[in-house]
Write a protein that holds these residues in place. Structure first.
Motif, PDB file in Angstrom:
ATOM      1  N   ARG A  90       0.826  -1.205   0.000  1.00  0.00           N
ATOM      2  CA  ARG A  90       0.000   0.000   0.000  1.00  0.00           C
ATOM      3  C   ARG A  90       0.867   1.266   0.000  1.00  0.00           C
ATOM      4  N   TYR A  91       0.459   2.256  -0.769  1.00  0.00           N
ATOM      5  CA  TYR A  91       1.117   3.568  -0.855  1.00  0.00           C
ATOM      6  C   TYR A  91       2.559   3.484  -1.352  1.00  0.00           C
ATOM      7  N   GLY A 117       7.493   2.826   5.498  1.00  0.00           N
ATOM      8  CA  GLY A 117       7.394   4.105   4.818  1.00  0.00           C
ATOM      9  C   GLY A 117       7.590   5.326   5.692  1.00  0.00           C
ATOM     10  N   ASP A 118       7.635   5.146   7.015  1.00  0.00           N
ATOM     11  CA  ASP A 118       7.822   6.310   7.890  1.00  0.00           C
ATOM     12  C   ASP A 118       9.115   6.241   8.691  1.00  0.00           C
ATOM     13  N   GLU A 161      -4.310  -0.847   6.977  1.00  0.00           N
ATOM     14  CA  GLU A 161      -4.599   0.416   6.290  1.00  0.00           C
ATOM     15  C   GLU A 161      -3.543   1.484   6.560  1.00  0.00           C
ATOM     16  N   ASP A 187       0.435   2.776   8.606  1.00  0.00           N
ATOM     17  CA  ASP A 187       1.817   2.352   8.800  1.00  0.00           C
ATOM     18  C   ASP A 187       2.100   1.853  10.221  1.00  0.00           C
TER      19      ASP A 187
END
Length: 144
Positions: A52-53, A94-95, A138, A140
């Motif tokens: 996702r993303y 991602g973070d 949904e 992170d």
């Protein structure tokens, strides 16, 4: 098998061309470490998984090698954080938080390294559990 596991959790997951045994052997030689068998199996089916993303839920082999070599040898990181040698990083959310196997002692469990506070916390019993939980989430922070 791995594409099926990932696809069940997140049907839009993206896959790369598989890695052959020669590339795995070269990577292990550079790392001076034998990769966990389930990670090798996944990489021989797909060289990483994008979730996702656009998050690299499982990194391509080259990134696994490069990032781990840097984490294990960078003196600036050694001054800021607990040692990274016991971990083998293979993905992120991602973070900035990254996911890893424990190298010593070798085990199937997956841990997250949270970069803000340098904590290392258990998040999944194995790679299949990690894929199912992280790709289905949904956000992170699925592991919290």
């Amino acid at each position: 098998m791995w594409k099926e596991v990932a696809g069940q959790a997140f049907p839009e997951a993206e896959f790369n061309s598989p890695v052959d045994a020669t590339r795995v052997a070269a990577a292990e030689q550079r790392l001076k470490y034998s990769l966990p068998s389930e990670l090798v199996s996944l990489l021989q089916e797909t060289d990483g998984i994008v979730g996702r993303y656009g998050v690299e839920t499982v990194w391509p082999l080259e990134r696994i090698v490069e990032d781990n070599l840097r984490f294990w040898s960078d003196s600036a990181l050694a001054d800021l954080y607990m040692p990274f040698e016991p971990l083998l990083f293979f993905g992120d959310n991602g973070d900035g938080d990254q996911y890893a196997f424990v190298r010593r002692p070798s085990r199937a469990d997956i841990f997250v390294w949270e970069h803000e506070d340098d904590s290392r916390c258990w998040v999944a019993r194995d790679l299949q559990d990690y894929l199912g939980r992280s790709l289905a989430a949904e956000g992170d922070c699925w592991h919290q």
